[in-house]
Scaffold this active site. Structure first.
Site, PDB file in Angstrom:
ATOM      1  CB  THR A 174      79.835  97.394  64.509  1.00 50.18           C
ATOM      2  OG1 THR A 174      79.353  98.525  64.971  1.00 50.18           O
ATOM      3  CG2 THR A 174      79.548  96.950  62.996  1.00 50.18           C
ATOM      4  CG  PHE A 176      82.649  95.153  60.348  1.00 52.55           C
ATOM      5  CD1 PHE A 176      82.767  95.919  59.601  1.00 52.55           C
ATOM      6  CD2 PHE A 176      82.672  95.204  61.872  1.00 52.55           C
ATOM      7  CE1 PHE A 176      82.599  97.152  59.939  1.00 52.55           C
ATOM      8  CE2 PHE A 176      82.823  96.287  62.125  1.00 52.55           C
ATOM      9  CZ  PHE A 176      83.077  97.653  61.280  1.00 52.55           C
TER      10      PHE A 176
END
Length: 279
Positions: A174, A176
């Site tokens: 992921t 961020f």
């Protein structure tokens, strides 16, 4: 920039967003928020200095809603961090994999851990988020219930790790971004930089094609281009773009200047150092 010494994230203690905050900003107090709106509000209202927001996942794609919140938030991207997503199977003390019947987690986490769920013959049950699932299991105290969560949640809620690395893919990552009310641009010439911006093209034939031509002719690498509707209008499309480079560099400066001929407005969201994972 630091005023409160706090960084806000969406989710419960033990979530991946919490882990990213603790890893990259150990001197700031992580502040859990129930929703992304609450995260943005915390920074906007000054109860937190920064916000840690997931924006893309290598499996699930872009994170819903974030692209709508960002342009009008008044916040600026000041950093990015890539985080390898690793899940563990958790149970209450004394639980065993043979005795499990159900597994709780966020819908995306359940979808990313199908193999272990099928292997153990578990019934998946959806929770609000991965850390919240761990809390629910701890509160229930039922050895037949398990949670798929980050390892940090086991420490927080007093659970045991029944199985390591239960995600199906080892590239689950992921991205961020860190948001700040202050515009803090990376210095040019000090390493790889990413520039994020949104723009609306004029409603004329080939507007997008012409708008993007300047990036190609000026040798600017565009790493992201995503579209979404504005205010429910089919003729008003907004684009989120990310490119390699700094607006102070001649090539990108020329490309952005050409872009202005075919757009209503350009809103630069951030100019920040590229995470090492991009290389």
């Amino acid at each position: 920039m630091t005023r409160t010494g706090r960084i806000a994230y969406q989710g419960e203690p033990g979530a991946n967003s919490h882990a990213v905050c603790a890893h990259h900003y150990p001197d700031l107090e992580p502040v859990p928020c129930a929703s992304f709106e609450d995260v943005f509000a915390a920074v906007d209202q000054g109860t937190a200095d920064l916000a840690m927001i997931p924006i893309d996942n290598s499996i699930a794609g872009r994170v819903a809603d974030i692209h709508h919140f960002l342009p009008g938030s008044g916040l600026h991207i000041v950093a990015e961090h890539f985080w390898r997503i690793q899940f563990v199977l958790l149970g209450v003390p004394g639980a065993t994999t043979d005795g499990l019947r159900t597994v709780h987690s966020h819908v995306h986490a359940l979808g990313q851990c199908r193999k272990v769920i099928r292997e153990l013959g578990l019934t998946p049950l959806i929770s609000g988020d991965t850390a919240g699932a761990a809390r629910e299991i701890a509160e229930a105290g039922d050895p037949t219930q398990a949670a798929i969560s980050p390892r940090l949640a086991a420490e927080i809620y007093g659970l045991e790790v029944l199985r390591e690395d239960v995600e199906d893919e080892d590239h689950n990552t992921t991205r961020f971004v860190v948001l700040s009310p202050d515009l803090v641009e990376a210095e040019p010439g000090r390493g790889p930089v990413v520039t994020s911006f949104v723009f609306n093209v004029r409603n004329i034939p080939a507007a997008l094609y012409k708008a993007l031509g300047g990036f190609a002719t000026n040798g600017v690498n565009m790493t992201k281009l995503e579209s979404y509707m504005v205010d429910g209008q089919f003729t008003a499309t907004q684009f989120l773009a990310e490119v390699d480079g700094h607006p102070a560099e001649p090539g990108l400066a020329r490309a952005l200047e050409e872009l202005r001929f075919f757009t209503h407005e350009i809103n630069v969201l951030g100019v920040y150092p590229a995470d090492a994972s991009r290389r």
